[in-house]
Design a protein around this motif. Structure first.
Motif, PDB file in Angstrom:
ATOM      1  N   GLN A  64      33.728   8.738  33.613  1.00 59.79           N
ATOM      2  CA  GLN A  64      34.697   7.650  33.474  1.00 59.79           C
ATOM      3  C   GLN A  64      36.049   8.235  33.878  1.00 59.79           C
ATOM      4  N   PRO A  65      36.577   7.962  35.306  1.00 56.60           N
ATOM      5  CA  PRO A  65      37.574   8.842  35.718  1.00 56.60           C
ATOM      6  C   PRO A  65      38.910   8.126  35.052  1.00 56.60           C
ATOM      7  N   GLU A  66      38.958   6.982  34.588  1.00 63.67           N
ATOM      8  CA  GLU A  66      40.008   6.319  34.107  1.00 63.67           C
ATOM      9  C   GLU A  66      40.141   6.364  32.858  1.00 63.67           C
ATOM     10  N   CYS A  67      39.950   7.394  32.183  1.00 63.26           N
ATOM     11  CA  CYS A  67      40.111   7.546  30.865  1.00 63.26           C
ATOM     12  C   CYS A  67      41.044   8.728  30.496  1.00 63.26           C
ATOM     13  N   GLU A  68      41.767   8.903  29.472  1.00 68.17           N
ATOM     14  CA  GLU A  68      42.616  10.006  28.915  1.00 68.17           C
ATOM     15  C   GLU A  68      41.972  10.904  28.409  1.00 68.17           C
ATOM     16  N   ILE A  69      41.898  12.194  28.660  1.00 65.32           N
ATOM     17  CA  ILE A  69      40.985  13.197  27.875  1.00 65.32           C
ATOM     18  C   ILE A  69      42.167  14.333  27.409  1.00 65.32           C
ATOM     19  N   THR A  70      42.050  14.564  25.806  1.00 63.78           N
ATOM     20  CA  THR A  70      42.827  15.283  25.402  1.00 63.78           C
ATOM     21  C   THR A  70      41.801  16.595  24.929  1.00 63.78           C
ATOM     22  N   ALA A  71      42.042  17.833  25.140  1.00 63.16           N
ATOM     23  CA  ALA A  71      41.375  18.858  24.631  1.00 63.16           C
ATOM     24  C   ALA A  71      41.942  19.888  23.705  1.00 63.16           C
ATOM     25  N   PHE A 131      42.234  29.373  23.445  1.00 60.89           N
ATOM     26  CA  PHE A 131      42.739  30.305  24.105  1.00 60.89           C
ATOM     27  C   PHE A 131      43.397  29.733  25.359  1.00 60.89           C
ATOM     28  N   ASP A 132      44.416  30.462  25.995  1.00 65.43           N
ATOM     29  CA  ASP A 132      45.125  29.833  27.013  1.00 65.43           C
ATOM     30  C   ASP A 132      44.221  30.027  28.407  1.00 65.43           C
ATOM     31  N   TYR A 133      43.235  30.633  28.705  1.00 64.96           N
ATOM     32  CA  TYR A 133      42.295  30.538  29.721  1.00 64.96           C
ATOM     33  C   TYR A 133      41.432  29.472  29.637  1.00 64.96           C
ATOM     34  N   GLN A 134      41.141  29.000  28.245  1.00 67.21           N
ATOM     35  CA  GLN A 134      40.411  27.748  28.124  1.00 67.21           C
ATOM     36  C   GLN A 134      41.199  26.493  28.546  1.00 67.21           C
ATOM     37  N   ALA A 135      42.606  26.528  28.031  1.00 68.55           N
ATOM     38  CA  ALA A 135      43.409  25.629  28.312  1.00 68.55           C
ATOM     39  C   ALA A 135      43.519  25.253  29.717  1.00 68.55           C
ATOM     40  N   ASP A 136      43.553  26.305  30.476  1.00 66.52           N
ATOM     41  CA  ASP A 136      43.741  26.082  32.132  1.00 66.52           C
ATOM     42  C   ASP A 136      42.719  25.500  32.726  1.00 66.52           C
ATOM     43  N   MET A 137      41.339  25.998  32.165  1.00 64.64           N
ATOM     44  CA  MET A 137      40.283  25.717  32.764  1.00 64.64           C
ATOM     45  C   MET A 137      40.018  24.127  32.585  1.00 64.64           C
ATOM     46  N   ALA A 138      40.432  23.677  31.148  1.00 62.98           N
ATOM     47  CA  ALA A 138      40.402  22.413  30.886  1.00 62.98           C
ATOM     48  C   ALA A 138      41.216  21.417  31.595  1.00 62.98           C
ATOM     49  N   ARG A 139      42.318  21.884  31.781  1.00 66.55           N
ATOM     50  CA  ARG A 139      43.232  21.164  33.033  1.00 66.55           C
ATOM     51  C   ARG A 139      42.563  21.097  34.358  1.00 66.55           C
ATOM     52  N   LYS A 140      41.839  21.917  34.732  1.00 68.82           N
ATOM     53  CA  LYS A 140      41.562  21.985  35.969  1.00 68.82           C
ATOM     54  C   LYS A 140      40.191  20.933  36.073  1.00 68.82           C
ATOM     55  N   LEU A 141      39.633  20.775  34.957  1.00 71.92           N
ATOM     56  CA  LEU A 141      38.223  19.904  34.892  1.00 71.92           C
ATOM     57  C   LEU A 141      38.695  18.676  34.542  1.00 71.92           C
ATOM     58  N   GLY A 142      39.768  18.378  34.455  1.00 74.26           N
ATOM     59  CA  GLY A 142      40.121  16.897  34.157  1.00 74.26           C
ATOM     60  C   GLY A 142      40.897  16.566  33.043  1.00 74.26           C
ATOM     61  N   ALA A 143      41.410  17.465  31.949  1.00 68.91           N
ATOM     62  CA  ALA A 143      42.055  17.191  30.678  1.00 68.91           C
ATOM     63  C   ALA A 143      43.418  16.862  31.021  1.00 68.91           C
ATOM     64  N   SER A 144      44.041  15.567  30.506  1.00 73.24           N
ATOM     65  CA  SER A 144      45.341  15.260  30.685  1.00 73.24           C
ATOM     66  C   SER A 144      46.305  15.880  29.626  1.00 73.24           C
ATOM     67  N   ASN A 145      45.697  16.129  28.580  1.00 72.78           N
ATOM     68  CA  ASN A 145      46.720  16.925  27.272  1.00 72.78           C
ATOM     69  C   ASN A 145      45.896  17.949  26.905  1.00 72.78           C
TER      70      ASN A 145
END
Length: 270
Positions: free
Chosen positions: A155-162, A166-180
C-alpha cells in the motif's frame, strides 16, 4: 533465550537433532535417483521449516500445504526432518520438496533474505493497510524493516511510523518508506497521540492509553511490553499484528480487545 515448556507448541512431538543455520542458499551438487524437480548446478533456497508435507515427502498434502501455506502444516513434527546439515555446513542433504529455485536475477545475498522477507510480506498481508491509513511498525531489526518495506509495497498510499532503537535503524527505515520515526527512550505515548491526532489519557499509577491511535500496529518485537503498548496505540476497531515471537506465556492487559474491539492477529511464515 526465551522459552517455556508450558506454551502450546511445546506439546507437539519434538525432534532429536537441530542443525544451525536455516536461511540457506546454495548450488545443487548431487541428486538422488528419484529427484524430479532439480538437477546438478541449479541454484536453490530452502524453506526454513522441515515440518511440512513437501519437506517430508508426505502425500496427500494437508489442506494448508496444498495451497502453499507450509508453515501451518497439520502434519508438522510427525516425523524426523529428512535433512542432514544446515546453513553453517559446507553441504546439506534434504528432500527436494524443501527447496525453491532461485531466479537468475537474484544474487546470493538477496536470495538468502527470502525467509525474513516472507515474514515481512506475510505480516503486511495479515492486515492490509488501506489508502490513507496510519500504521506503525514497532522494531526496526531485520524482520521489522522487511515488514515496513512490504507494507510500503502493498500500500504505497499509507503513512508509516517506525519505532527504532538505534539511529542506523531509523535511517534505514526512512529509506524503506517510513514517514515518521519514534526513537526508543522518547515519550512514545505522546508521540503516538501527536502523529495520529489521537488523545492521550493518563490514569492512576502511571497508567496511559491513546484514544484514536493507529489503524494498524505491527509489533515486530513481540515482548510483553511492546504488545501491551501496541494494543493501547491502535484505534478502536483497529488491529495489532503480532510479528515478533516470545516463546513464553505472557501476563498482559488484553482489555483493548473487547473494550475497543481491537483485532489481535498472529502469523507464522518462514
Amino acid at each position: 533465550a526465551d522459552g517455556d515448556l508450558h506454551i502450546a507448541p511445546a506439546a507437539l512431538p519434538g525432534i532429536t537433532r537441530i542443525y544451525l543455520g536455516h536461511e540457506i542458499v546454495g548450488d545443487v551438487v548431487e541428486v538422488g535417483s528419484e529427484v524430479k524437480g532439480y538437477k546438478v548446478g541449479d541454484r536453490v533456497a530452502s524453506q526454513s521449516l522441515a515440518g511440512s508435507c513437501l519437506g517430508q515427502g508426505r502425500e496427500p498434502l494437508c489442506r494448508y500445504c496444498a495451497v502453499g501455506n507450509y508453515s501451518l502444516c497439520e502434519g508438522a513434527r510427525q516425523q524426523e526432518p529428512l535433512s542432514v546439515g544446515g546453513g553453517y555446513a559446507e553441504e546439506w542433504v534434504t528432500h527436494e520438496g524443501r527447496l525453491f529455485p532461485v531466479p537468475d536475477d537474484l544474487s546470493d545475498e538477496q536470495a538468502v533474505l527470502l525467509e525474513p522477507a516472507a515474514c515481512g510480506l506475510r505480516a503486511a498481508l495479515r492486515r492490509r493497510a488501506q489508502v490513507g491509513d496510519r500504521v506503525m511498525v514497532i522494531g526496526c531489526g531485520t524482520i521489522g524493516l522487511m515488514t515496513l518495506q512490504s507494507i510500503r509495497a502493498v500500500q504505497p498510499e499509507c503513512e508509516i511510523t517506525a519505532l527504532a532503537q538505534f539511529d542506523y535503524q531509523a535511517d534505514m527505515a526512512r529509506k524503506l518508506g517510513a514517514s515518521n520515526i519514534i526513537m526508543l527512550g522518547s515519550d512514545a505515548y505522546s508521540e503516538v497521540a501527536r502523529l495520529t491526532g489521537g488523545r492521550l489519557y493518563r490514569g492512576r499509577l502511571g497508567n496511559r492509553t491513546v484514544m484514536g491511535g493507529f489503524d494498524i500496529v505491527y509489533d515486530c518485537v513481540g515482548k510483553p511490553q511492546t504488545l501491551r503498548d501496541a494494543l493501547r496505540w491502535a484505534r478502536a476497531s483497529g488491529a495489532v499484528v503480532l510479528v515478533g515471537v516470545h516463546m513464553a506465556p505472557m501476563d498482559i492487559d488484553l482489555t483493548p480487545l473487547w473494550y475497543w474491539e481491537v483485532d489481535l492477529l498472529g502469523l507464522f511464515a518462514h
